[in-house]
Enzyme design. Structure first.
Site, PDB file in Angstrom:
ATOM      1  N   GLY A  48    -124.058 -13.857   0.808  1.00  0.00           N
ATOM      2  CA  GLY A  48    -123.743 -13.895   2.227  1.00  0.00           C
ATOM      3  C   GLY A  48    -124.583 -14.954   2.921  1.00  0.00           C
ATOM      4  O   GLY A  48    -125.670 -15.293   2.447  1.00  0.00           O
ATOM      5  N   GLN A  53    -128.554 -19.264   9.955  1.00  0.00           N
ATOM      6  CA  GLN A  53    -129.336 -19.698   8.787  1.00  0.00           C
ATOM      7  C   GLN A  53    -129.157 -21.183   8.484  1.00  0.00           C
ATOM      8  O   GLN A  53    -129.944 -21.766   7.743  1.00  0.00           O
ATOM      9  CB  GLN A  53    -128.972 -18.876   7.544  1.00  0.00           C
ATOM     10  N   CYS A  97    -132.752 -12.422   0.884  1.00  0.00           N
ATOM     11  CA  CYS A  97    -132.176 -13.272   1.928  1.00  0.00           C
ATOM     12  C   CYS A  97    -132.442 -14.726   1.562  1.00  0.00           C
ATOM     13  O   CYS A  97    -133.548 -15.062   1.142  1.00  0.00           O
ATOM     14  CB  CYS A  97    -132.825 -12.941   3.272  1.00  0.00           C
ATOM     15  N   LEU A  98    -131.438 -15.581   1.720  1.00  0.00           N
ATOM     16  CA  LEU A  98    -131.620 -16.998   1.374  1.00  0.00           C
ATOM     17  C   LEU A  98    -132.671 -17.663   2.272  1.00  0.00           C
ATOM     18  O   LEU A  98    -133.220 -18.691   1.900  1.00  0.00           O
ATOM     19  CB  LEU A  98    -130.284 -17.752   1.470  1.00  0.00           C
ATOM     20  N   HIS A 139    -126.210  -6.770   6.869  1.00  0.00           N
ATOM     21  CA  HIS A 139    -127.332  -7.725   6.793  1.00  0.00           C
ATOM     22  C   HIS A 139    -126.977  -9.010   7.548  1.00  0.00           C
ATOM     23  O   HIS A 139    -127.781  -9.544   8.317  1.00  0.00           O
ATOM     24  CB  HIS A 139    -127.632  -7.997   5.309  1.00  0.00           C
ATOM     25  N   GLU A 140    -125.734  -9.505   7.332  1.00  0.00           N
ATOM     26  CA  GLU A 140    -125.329 -10.771   7.959  1.00  0.00           C
ATOM     27  C   GLU A 140    -125.111 -10.614   9.463  1.00  0.00           C
ATOM     28  O   GLU A 140    -125.461 -11.502  10.242  1.00  0.00           O
ATOM     29  CB  GLU A 140    -124.072 -11.332   7.288  1.00  0.00           C
ATOM     30  N   HIS A 143    -128.273 -10.877  11.222  1.00  0.00           N
ATOM     31  CA  HIS A 143    -128.690 -12.270  11.443  1.00  0.00           C
ATOM     32  C   HIS A 143    -128.164 -12.794  12.782  1.00  0.00           C
ATOM     33  O   HIS A 143    -128.841 -13.565  13.462  1.00  0.00           O
ATOM     34  CB  HIS A 143    -128.142 -13.181  10.337  1.00  0.00           C
TER      35      HIS A 143
HETATM   36 NI    NI Z   1    -130.137 -12.999   5.016  1.00  0.00          NI
END
Ligand code: NI
Length: 175
Positions: A48, A53, A97-98, A139-140, A143
């Protein structure tokens, strides 16, 4: 169409703490951003990715939680997503998380959620997610509201991860 990998912002970054603005009308620029984000997510690799991000403070996310490498991918683009229902039943997943690479922690969330969003062609869509898909979409969406998975952890653990990320960013800046 030229698809471009976008650099992924690393925590801590003030842009990852912002509440993002609704997209509203789906323009060709939004379509191009979504394609770039999908490519960037698959390349990372991740399941995701949310627009903040990659430094775009708009309510858009992409995801693909198909884990079986033999199965067909299911790239999804969710514009202006909204959770319309959450199950009482909860589920714990080890999340990453990226924007916070190499750090993982268990987070408890509703096991199933219904989400309403706008698709790339501008139509309204709604779907119920469970399993990894439910965790990922929550989660997304977090963000888009400036919230990271480490915000669910105890302050000490969160501060430890943040300090390690600050150190990593200093090292990357010097390299
Ligand atoms: Ni994340």
């Amino acid at each position: 169409m030229i698809v471009m990998l976008r650099p992924i912002l690393l925590h801590p970054d003030p842009r990852l703490k912002k509440v993002c603005a609704p997209v509203g009308v789906v323009t060709p620029e939004i379509g191009a951003l979504a394609e770039d984000m999908l490519q960037t997510m698959y390349d990372a690799p991740g399941v995701g990715l949310a627009a903040p991000q990659v430094g775009v403070l708009s309510r858009l996310l992409v995801m693909d939680c198909v884990k079986d490498p033999e199965a067909a991918p299911r790239p999804m683009v969710l514009i202006d997503p909204e959770i319309t229902w959450s199950s009482e039943e909860r589920n714990t997943y080890e999340e990453g998380c990226l924007s916070i690479p190499e750090h993982y922690a268990e987070v408890e969330r509703p096991a199933r959620v219904r989400v309403r969003w706008t698709g790339l062609d501008g139509t309204g869509l709604e779907e119920e997610f469970d399993g990894l898909w439910a965790t990922c979409v929550q989660h997304e969406i977090d963000h888009l509201n400036g919230k990271l998975f480490i915000d669910y952890l105890r302050p000490l653990r969160r501060q430890m991860i943040t300090r390690k990320m600050e150190k990593l960013k200093r090292e990357l800046a010097r390299a």
